[in-house]
Write an enzyme that holds these catalytic residues in place. Structure first.
Site, PDB file in Angstrom:
ATOM      1  N   CYS A 109      -2.491   8.989   3.122  1.00 16.17           N
ATOM      2  CA  CYS A 109      -2.165   8.413   1.806  1.00 16.17           C
ATOM      3  C   CYS A 109      -3.249   8.728   0.780  1.00 16.17           C
ATOM      4  CB  CYS A 109      -1.954   6.912   1.919  1.00 16.17           C
ATOM      5  SG  CYS A 109      -3.354   6.046   2.630  1.00 16.17           S
ATOM      6  N   GLU A 119       0.880  -1.170   0.000  1.00 15.77           N
ATOM      7  CA  GLU A 119       0.000   0.000   0.000  1.00 15.77           C
ATOM      8  C   GLU A 119       0.914   1.216   0.000  1.00 15.77           C
ATOM      9  OE1 GLU A 119      -2.888  -0.608   3.067  1.00 15.77           O
ATOM     10  OE2 GLU A 119      -3.695  -2.274   1.920  1.00 15.77           O
TER      11      GLU A 119
HETATM   12  P1  NAD Z   1       8.690   4.784   4.123  1.00 16.61           P
HETATM   13  O1  NAD Z   1       8.552   4.000   2.878  1.00 16.61           O
HETATM   14  O2  NAD Z   1       9.837   5.706   4.265  1.00 16.61           O
HETATM   15  O3  NAD Z   1       8.754   3.829   5.400  1.00 16.61           O
HETATM   16  C1  NAD Z   1       7.730   2.910   5.705  1.00 16.61           C
HETATM   17  C2  NAD Z   1       8.310   1.780   6.532  1.00 16.61           C
HETATM   18  O4  NAD Z   1       9.232   1.052   5.732  1.00 16.61           O
HETATM   19  C3  NAD Z   1       9.088   2.232   7.760  1.00 16.61           C
HETATM   20  O5  NAD Z   1       8.819   1.342   8.820  1.00 16.61           O
HETATM   21  C4  NAD Z   1      10.538   2.106   7.306  1.00 16.61           C
HETATM   22  O6  NAD Z   1      11.461   1.905   8.355  1.00 16.61           O
HETATM   23  C5  NAD Z   1      10.455   0.886   6.426  1.00 16.61           C
HETATM   24  N1  NAD Z   1      11.515   0.768   5.409  1.00 16.61           N
HETATM   25  C6  NAD Z   1      12.200   1.753   4.787  1.00 16.61           C
HETATM   26  N2  NAD Z   1      13.073   1.231   3.900  1.00 16.61           N
HETATM   27  C7  NAD Z   1      12.934  -0.120   3.957  1.00 16.61           C
HETATM   28  C8  NAD Z   1      13.553  -1.209   3.286  1.00 16.61           C
HETATM   29  N3  NAD Z   1      14.494  -1.019   2.376  1.00 16.61           N
HETATM   30  N4  NAD Z   1      13.153  -2.461   3.591  1.00 16.61           N
HETATM   31  C9  NAD Z   1      12.189  -2.676   4.509  1.00 16.61           C
HETATM   32  N5  NAD Z   1      11.576  -1.682   5.185  1.00 16.61           N
HETATM   33  C10 NAD Z   1      11.939  -0.413   4.913  1.00 16.61           C
HETATM   34  O7  NAD Z   1       7.300   5.549   4.288  1.00 16.61           O
HETATM   35  P2  NAD Z   1       6.918   6.625   5.379  1.00 16.61           P
HETATM   36  O8  NAD Z   1       7.641   7.892   5.057  1.00 16.61           O
HETATM   37  O9  NAD Z   1       7.063   6.016   6.735  1.00 16.61           O
HETATM   38  O10 NAD Z   1       5.348   6.790   5.133  1.00 16.61           O
HETATM   39  C11 NAD Z   1       4.793   7.698   4.255  1.00 16.61           C
HETATM   40  C12 NAD Z   1       4.392   7.016   2.962  1.00 16.61           C
HETATM   41  O11 NAD Z   1       3.471   5.960   3.231  1.00 16.61           O
HETATM   42  C13 NAD Z   1       3.677   7.937   1.983  1.00 16.61           C
HETATM   43  O12 NAD Z   1       4.165   7.711   0.696  1.00 16.61           O
HETATM   44  C14 NAD Z   1       2.219   7.479   2.081  1.00 16.61           C
HETATM   45  O13 NAD Z   1       1.435   7.758   0.935  1.00 16.61           O
HETATM   46  C15 NAD Z   1       2.386   6.029   2.307  1.00 16.61           C
HETATM   47  N6  NAD Z   1       1.174   5.449   2.888  1.00 16.61           N
HETATM   48  C16 NAD Z   1       0.380   4.667   2.095  1.00 16.61           C
HETATM   49  C17 NAD Z   1      -0.797   4.134   2.603  1.00 16.61           C
HETATM   50  C18 NAD Z   1      -1.680   3.266   1.757  1.00 16.61           C
HETATM   51  O14 NAD Z   1      -2.498   2.565   2.320  1.00 16.61           O
HETATM   52  N7  NAD Z   1      -1.549   3.275   0.446  1.00 16.61           N
HETATM   53  C19 NAD Z   1      -1.169   4.390   3.931  1.00 16.61           C
HETATM   54  C20 NAD Z   1      -0.339   5.192   4.700  1.00 16.61           C
HETATM   55  C21 NAD Z   1       0.829   5.719   4.175  1.00 16.61           C
END
Ligand code: NAD
Length: 501
Positions: A296, A262
């Protein structure tokens, strides 16, 4: 001092991992600072997990899966525990919301709403597994077939920092309801509310080892990356940025893991001239400024039909200026502090870019009286061209781009003109147009003349760069279970015989 600068009383001394029923520090003792978004001062340390911590957590989850009793318990028994979890979350709603609001900068009233939704997620999946009906197919006189649904094993759950507790519940609920065991990796910016899960699960009677949690970063060598690359984790449910999703997709490929992604969004809200303008203005204001714009499904691009464009922009800007910016802990606050200075800098850099690309009609700076912390005025840009970066890129803050259109065709073209495809909102009184537009718009979800309200039974997910697969309702049950087809010979199946003579 206000309660936005003093941590709530129930904040633990330190945030630790939770492995095999115990709170533990990182094996190498590494920790990181967690910041209060109102002051950007560190207020607590959190354990920073790496490969060795993930190995311990996965070993615990695998033992709980292999040795039971969780995967083989009757759905009704698991549902009872899920309902208890929901009861406990509900009873601790205020404490939980206070912690979430303090840690993430979300306005307290909205954090309370998210806590209630978290409880509802557990209750919903408890109901769903009890009512679950498996498919059966019959070929009369020849064969019967049924589908045997089985939990898959250890599910790796990786979550972002916006509405952290609710999003964790959204994955934890169906993952454990279906009999899997889990390792959760909460977002590093907001680990506080997740520290409540162990106590909630223990009180509800969840068997030891079913839930494990490793805190820390996601990048290579850290907890998130190690979880994705662990061979004993066949499933990864991830919510976060599209770019991170691509990395996880590549890292999970050698094992062909089950993936649910997501991801980001840049969702259009399309307002036609025949719309109920009051409702459209109210909903599109809420759609991009609630949750501090860190949503999101935010309708962060508003496309408005030319004949009402000037009036819409004027009303919208006036209302955006009235949105109450305040401390997260205050009940009257509508927009509070962005989660972290790094994210604040990113959002502010887009505001500066926007000033060079479009017409600023509201906000655009730090609100008066908030000299420190991650506060930003609700910001509105008008006359935004489709090739502008603020039209194309996800900002994930209280910043909106408004663009005019002159025909249905142009509205559709503009709506589909980004790499994302999470949500779309359509405002019109012409039902035929609304349905035709929904068919053609490239998004996983559409709301017609409606705010972002979601029935938990409906599929949730995005298309294009916004996601892969769906969760929600039965789609979550599908994702977290293996569906094995069992074929039964009823006596007259055609059985060709080879090598008879
Ligand atoms: P992010 O991708 O930076 O991080 C999300 C999670 O992934 C964190 O726990 C982070 O530590 C982990 N992560 C980062 N790199 C990784 C890797 N290489 N391998 C495994 N895990 C890793 O996102 P964010 O900044 O925390 O959140 C914001 C984003 O989330 C926005 O783009 C938003 O649109 C999206 N979002 C989407 C939804 C949806 O349902 N579509 C819902 C909420 C947020």
């Amino acid at each position: 001092m206000t309660s936005s600068t003093t941590p709530p009383a129930s904040v633990p001394e330190k945030i630790r991992h939770y492995i095999n029923g115990e709170f533990v520090d990182s094996i190498d003792g590494e920790e990181f600072d967690v910041l209060n978004p109102v002051t950007n001062e560190p207020y607590i340390k959190a354990a920073s997990g790496r490969k060795a911590d993930i190995e311990a957590a996965v070993a615990s989850a695998k033992a709980a899966f292999d040795e039971g009793p969780w995967p083989t318990m009757l759905p009704r028994e698991r549902a009872r525990i899920l309902n208890r979890i929901a009861d406990i979350v509900e009873s601790r709603k205020d404490e939980l919301a206070a912690m979430e609001s303090f840690d993430s900068g979300l306005p307290i009233t909205q954090a309370k709403g998210q806590a209630a939704r978290a409880a509802e997620n557990f209750r919903f999946f408890a109901d769903l597994i009890v009512a679950q009906v498996d498919d059966a197919f019959k070929v009369p006189g020849r064969q019967a077939n049924y589908v045997n649904r089985k939990p898959i094993g250890v599910a790796g759950l990786i979550t972002p920092w916006n509405t952290p507790f609710m999003l964790e519940s959204w994955k934890l609920g169906p993952a454990i309801a279906t009999g899997n065991t889990v390792v959760l990796k909460p977002a590093e910016f907001t680990p506080l509310s997740a520290s409540l899960w162990p106590g909630i699960f223990e009180e509800a009677g969840l068997p030891q080892g079913v839930f494990n949690m490793v805190n820390g970063f996601g990048e290579e060598g850290f907890a998130g990356d190690s979880l994705v690359k662990h061979p004993d984790v066949p499933l990864i449910s991830f919510t976060g940025e599209s770019k991170t999703g691509q990395t996880i997709f590549a890292n999970a490929a050698p094992w062909l893991k089950g993936l649910s992604m997501e991801l980001g969004g840049k969702s259009p809200a399309v307002v036609f001239a025949d719309a109920d303008l009051d409702a459209a203005v109210n909903a599109t204001i809420f759609g991009v400024f609630s949750l501090n714009g860190e949503r999101c499904t935010a309708g962060s691009r508003i496309l408005v039909e030319e004949s009402i464009y000037d009036e819409f922009v004027e009303r919208y800007a006036a209302q955006a200026k009235r949105v109450k910016v305040g401390l997260p802990s205050e009940e009257s606050t509508e927009v509070a502090a962005l989660v972290h200075p790094e994210h604040y800098e990113k959002v502010m850099s887009y505001v500066e870019i926007g000033k060079t690309e479009a017409r600023l009609v509201a906000g655009g700076g730090r609100p008066e009286g908030f000299e420190t912390g991650n506060f930003i005025e609700p910001t509105v840009f008008a006359d935004v061209k489709p090739d502008a970066r603020i039209f194309q890129e996800e900002i994930f803050g209280p910043v909106v781009a408004i663009t005019p259109f002159s025909s249905d065709e142009e509205a559709l073209e503009l709506a589909n003109d980004t790499k994302y495809g999470l949500a779309a909102y359509i405002w019109t009184s012409d039902l035929k147009r609304a349905h035709n537009f929904s068919q053609a718009v490239e998004s996983g979800m559409v709301w017609l003349n409606s705010n972002n309200v979601r029935d938990l039974r409906t599929p949730f997910g995005g298309v294009k760069a916004s996601g892969l697969g769906h969760e929600g309702g039965y789609r979550s049950i599908d994702f977290y279970t293996e569906q094995q087809s069992v074929h039964i010979n009823l006596g007259e199946v055609h059985n060709p015989v080879f090598g008879k003579q």
